[in-house]
Design an enzyme around this catalytic site. Structure first.
Site, PDB file in Angstrom:
ATOM      1  N   ASP A  30       0.853  -1.186   0.000  1.00 27.46           N
ATOM      2  CA  ASP A  30       0.000   0.000   0.000  1.00 27.46           C
ATOM      3  C   ASP A  30       0.892   1.240   0.000  1.00 27.46           C
ATOM      4  O   ASP A  30       1.913   1.266   0.691  1.00 27.46           O
ATOM      5  CB  ASP A  30      -0.895  -0.013   1.246  1.00 27.46           C
ATOM      6  CG  ASP A  30      -2.009   1.006   1.179  1.00 27.46           C
ATOM      7  OD1 ASP A  30      -1.709   2.221   1.186  1.00 27.46           O
ATOM      8  OD2 ASP A  30      -3.174   0.600   1.134  1.00 27.46           O
ATOM      9  N   ILE A  31       0.521   2.260  -0.767  1.00 26.81           N
ATOM     10  CA  ILE A  31       1.355   3.473  -0.823  1.00 26.81           C
ATOM     11  C   ILE A  31       1.178   4.363   0.405  1.00 26.81           C
ATOM     12  O   ILE A  31       1.992   5.247   0.642  1.00 26.81           O
ATOM     13  CB  ILE A  31       1.115   4.299  -2.110  1.00 26.81           C
ATOM     14  CG1 ILE A  31      -0.325   4.771  -2.211  1.00 26.81           C
ATOM     15  CG2 ILE A  31       1.518   3.506  -3.333  1.00 26.81           C
ATOM     16  CD1 ILE A  31      -0.558   5.795  -3.306  1.00 26.81           C
ATOM     17  N   ASN A  86     -13.004  -3.706   2.640  1.00 32.62           N
ATOM     18  CA  ASN A  86     -14.015  -2.656   2.707  1.00 32.62           C
ATOM     19  C   ASN A  86     -14.929  -2.804   1.496  1.00 32.62           C
ATOM     20  O   ASN A  86     -14.449  -2.973   0.383  1.00 32.62           O
ATOM     21  CB  ASN A  86     -13.353  -1.276   2.697  1.00 32.62           C
ATOM     22  CG  ASN A  86     -12.414  -1.082   3.873  1.00 32.62           C
ATOM     23  OD1 ASN A  86     -12.711  -1.467   4.982  1.00 32.62           O
ATOM     24  ND2 ASN A  86     -11.265  -0.502   3.609  1.00 32.62           N
ATOM     25  N   VAL A  95     -11.418   2.495  -3.477  1.00 27.43           N
ATOM     26  CA  VAL A  95     -11.160   2.096  -4.863  1.00 27.43           C
ATOM     27  C   VAL A  95     -12.128   0.972  -5.193  1.00 27.43           C
ATOM     28  O   VAL A  95     -12.140  -0.057  -4.511  1.00 27.43           O
ATOM     29  CB  VAL A  95      -9.698   1.637  -5.062  1.00 27.43           C
ATOM     30  CG1 VAL A  95      -9.481   1.138  -6.484  1.00 27.43           C
ATOM     31  CG2 VAL A  95      -8.732   2.767  -4.729  1.00 27.43           C
ATOM     32  N   HIS A  99     -10.472  -5.495  -3.165  1.00 28.26           N
ATOM     33  CA  HIS A  99      -9.113  -5.675  -2.662  1.00 28.26           C
ATOM     34  C   HIS A  99      -9.149  -6.033  -1.182  1.00 28.26           C
ATOM     35  O   HIS A  99     -10.029  -5.623  -0.455  1.00 28.26           O
ATOM     36  CB  HIS A  99      -8.243  -4.440  -2.912  1.00 28.26           C
ATOM     37  CG  HIS A  99      -8.791  -3.172  -2.355  1.00 28.26           C
ATOM     38  ND1 HIS A  99      -9.867  -2.507  -2.908  1.00 28.26           N
ATOM     39  CD2 HIS A  99      -8.400  -2.426  -1.294  1.00 28.26           C
ATOM     40  CE1 HIS A  99     -10.115  -1.407  -2.218  1.00 28.26           C
ATOM     41  NE2 HIS A  99      -9.244  -1.340  -1.221  1.00 28.26           N
ATOM     42  N   HIS A 101      -6.875  -5.991   2.298  1.00 33.60           N
ATOM     43  CA  HIS A 101      -5.719  -5.419   2.984  1.00 33.60           C
ATOM     44  C   HIS A 101      -5.162  -6.470   3.939  1.00 33.60           C
ATOM     45  O   HIS A 101      -5.914  -7.083   4.700  1.00 33.60           O
ATOM     46  CB  HIS A 101      -6.124  -4.208   3.831  1.00 33.60           C
ATOM     47  CG  HIS A 101      -6.665  -3.051   3.072  1.00 33.60           C
ATOM     48  ND1 HIS A 101      -5.917  -1.928   2.806  1.00 33.60           N
ATOM     49  CD2 HIS A 101      -7.890  -2.829   2.533  1.00 33.60           C
ATOM     50  CE1 HIS A 101      -6.665  -1.061   2.145  1.00 33.60           C
ATOM     51  NE2 HIS A 101      -7.861  -1.590   1.970  1.00 33.60           N
TER      52      HIS A 101
END
Length: 115
Positions: A30-31, A86, A95, A99, A101
Protein backbone atom coordinates in the site's frame (compact mmCIF):
# COMPACT_ATOMS: atom_id res chain seq x y z
CA UNK A 1 -12.41 -1.66 -16.57
CA UNK A 2 -9.50 0.04 -18.30
CA UNK A 3 -9.30 3.23 -16.20
CA UNK A 4 -9.43 1.50 -12.79
CA UNK A 5 -6.23 2.29 -10.88
CA UNK A 6 -5.83 -1.29 -9.63
CA UNK A 7 -6.41 -2.70 -13.14
CA UNK A 8 -3.69 -0.34 -14.37
CA UNK A 9 -1.34 -1.51 -11.58
CA UNK A 10 -2.02 -5.17 -12.46
CA UNK A 11 -1.21 -4.40 -16.14
CA UNK A 12 2.03 -2.66 -15.14
CA UNK A 13 0.91 0.75 -16.38
CA UNK A 14 1.33 2.23 -12.90
CA UNK A 15 4.39 1.18 -10.89
CA UNK A 16 3.92 -0.74 -7.67
CA UNK A 17 6.04 -2.57 -5.16
CA UNK A 18 4.85 -6.06 -6.09
CA UNK A 19 5.07 -8.85 -3.52
CA UNK A 20 3.14 -11.63 -5.27
CA UNK A 21 1.57 -12.53 -8.59
CA UNK A 22 -0.05 -15.57 -10.15
CA UNK A 23 -2.65 -16.08 -12.88
CA UNK A 24 -5.54 -14.91 -10.61
CA UNK A 25 -4.03 -12.56 -8.03
CA UNK A 26 -1.70 -9.57 -7.77
CA UNK A 27 -0.37 -8.20 -4.45
CA UNK A 28 1.56 -5.01 -3.73
CA UNK A 29 2.52 -2.71 -0.87
CA UNK A 30 0.00 0.00 0.00
CA UNK A 31 1.36 3.47 -0.82
CA UNK A 32 -0.09 4.86 2.45
CA UNK A 33 0.59 2.07 4.96
CA UNK A 34 -1.18 2.13 8.31
CA UNK A 35 1.15 -0.48 9.86
CA UNK A 36 4.65 -1.84 9.24
CA UNK A 37 3.09 -4.47 6.97
CA UNK A 38 0.31 -3.21 4.70
CA UNK A 39 -0.18 -5.14 1.48
CA UNK A 40 -3.12 -5.05 -0.93
CA UNK A 41 -4.20 -8.26 -2.64
CA UNK A 42 -6.44 -7.90 -5.69
CA UNK A 43 -8.00 -10.29 -8.16
CA UNK A 44 -6.56 -9.65 -11.62
CA UNK A 45 -10.05 -9.69 -13.11
CA UNK A 46 -11.93 -6.50 -12.29
CA UNK A 47 -14.71 -6.94 -9.74
CA UNK A 48 -16.13 -3.75 -8.22
CA UNK A 49 -16.55 -5.10 -4.69
CA UNK A 50 -17.30 -8.15 -2.59
CA UNK A 51 -21.00 -7.39 -3.13
CA UNK A 52 -20.47 -8.12 -6.84
CA UNK A 53 -18.99 -11.60 -6.45
CA UNK A 54 -20.72 -14.67 -7.83
CA UNK A 55 -19.86 -18.28 -8.64
CA UNK A 56 -17.58 -17.37 -11.55
CA UNK A 57 -15.20 -15.70 -9.07
CA UNK A 58 -14.77 -18.69 -6.72
CA UNK A 59 -11.39 -19.86 -8.04
CA UNK A 60 -9.86 -16.39 -7.99
CA UNK A 61 -11.20 -15.54 -4.54
CA UNK A 62 -10.08 -18.89 -3.14
CA UNK A 63 -6.62 -18.22 -4.52
CA UNK A 64 -6.72 -14.67 -3.10
CA UNK A 65 -7.43 -15.97 0.42
CA UNK A 66 -4.73 -18.65 0.26
CA UNK A 67 -2.25 -16.13 -1.14
CA UNK A 68 -3.10 -13.64 1.62
CA UNK A 69 -1.95 -16.04 4.35
CA UNK A 70 1.22 -16.90 2.47
CA UNK A 71 2.00 -13.23 1.78
CA UNK A 72 1.41 -12.27 5.42
CA UNK A 73 3.82 -14.95 6.63
CA UNK A 74 6.42 -13.97 4.03
CA UNK A 75 6.13 -10.34 5.14
CA UNK A 76 6.98 -11.38 8.72
CA UNK A 77 3.49 -11.63 10.22
CA UNK A 78 4.16 -14.93 11.97
CA UNK A 79 2.27 -13.98 15.15
CA UNK A 80 -0.93 -12.82 13.43
CA UNK A 81 -2.27 -10.14 11.14
CA UNK A 82 -5.53 -8.52 10.13
CA UNK A 83 -7.34 -8.86 6.82
CA UNK A 84 -9.79 -6.15 5.79
CA UNK A 85 -12.15 -5.96 2.84
CA UNK A 86 -14.02 -2.66 2.71
CA UNK A 87 -17.19 -2.95 0.65
CA UNK A 88 -19.25 -0.11 -0.78
CA UNK A 89 -20.02 3.32 0.60
CA UNK A 90 -20.95 2.14 4.10
CA UNK A 91 -17.81 -0.01 4.27
CA UNK A 92 -15.71 3.03 3.24
CA UNK A 93 -14.38 1.40 0.07
CA UNK A 94 -12.20 3.97 -1.70
CA UNK A 95 -11.16 2.10 -4.86
CA UNK A 96 -13.93 0.17 -6.58
CA UNK A 97 -11.85 -2.87 -7.47
CA UNK A 98 -12.22 -5.56 -4.84
CA UNK A 99 -9.11 -5.67 -2.66
CA UNK A 100 -8.02 -7.25 0.58
CA UNK A 101 -5.72 -5.42 2.98
CA UNK A 102 -3.16 -7.42 4.93
CA UNK A 103 -2.18 -5.34 7.96
CA UNK A 104 0.31 -6.34 10.62
CA UNK A 105 3.67 -5.94 12.22
CA UNK A 106 5.53 -6.83 15.41
CA UNK A 107 3.00 -5.22 17.79
CA UNK A 108 -0.73 -5.81 18.36
CA UNK A 109 -3.01 -3.71 16.17
CA UNK A 110 -5.56 -1.29 17.64
CA UNK A 111 -9.21 -2.32 17.87
CA UNK A 112 -10.95 -2.49 14.51
CA UNK A 113 -13.97 -0.36 15.38
CA UNK A 114 -14.50 2.15 18.16
CA UNK A 115 -17.49 1.39 20.35
Amino acid sequence: MSDCIFCRIVRGEIPSKKVYEDEHVFAFHDINPIAPVHVLVVPKAHVDSMAHLDEEHEAAMGRLMVAAGRIAREQGCTDGFRTIVNTGRVGLQEVYHLHLHIVGGPNPLPPMLKR
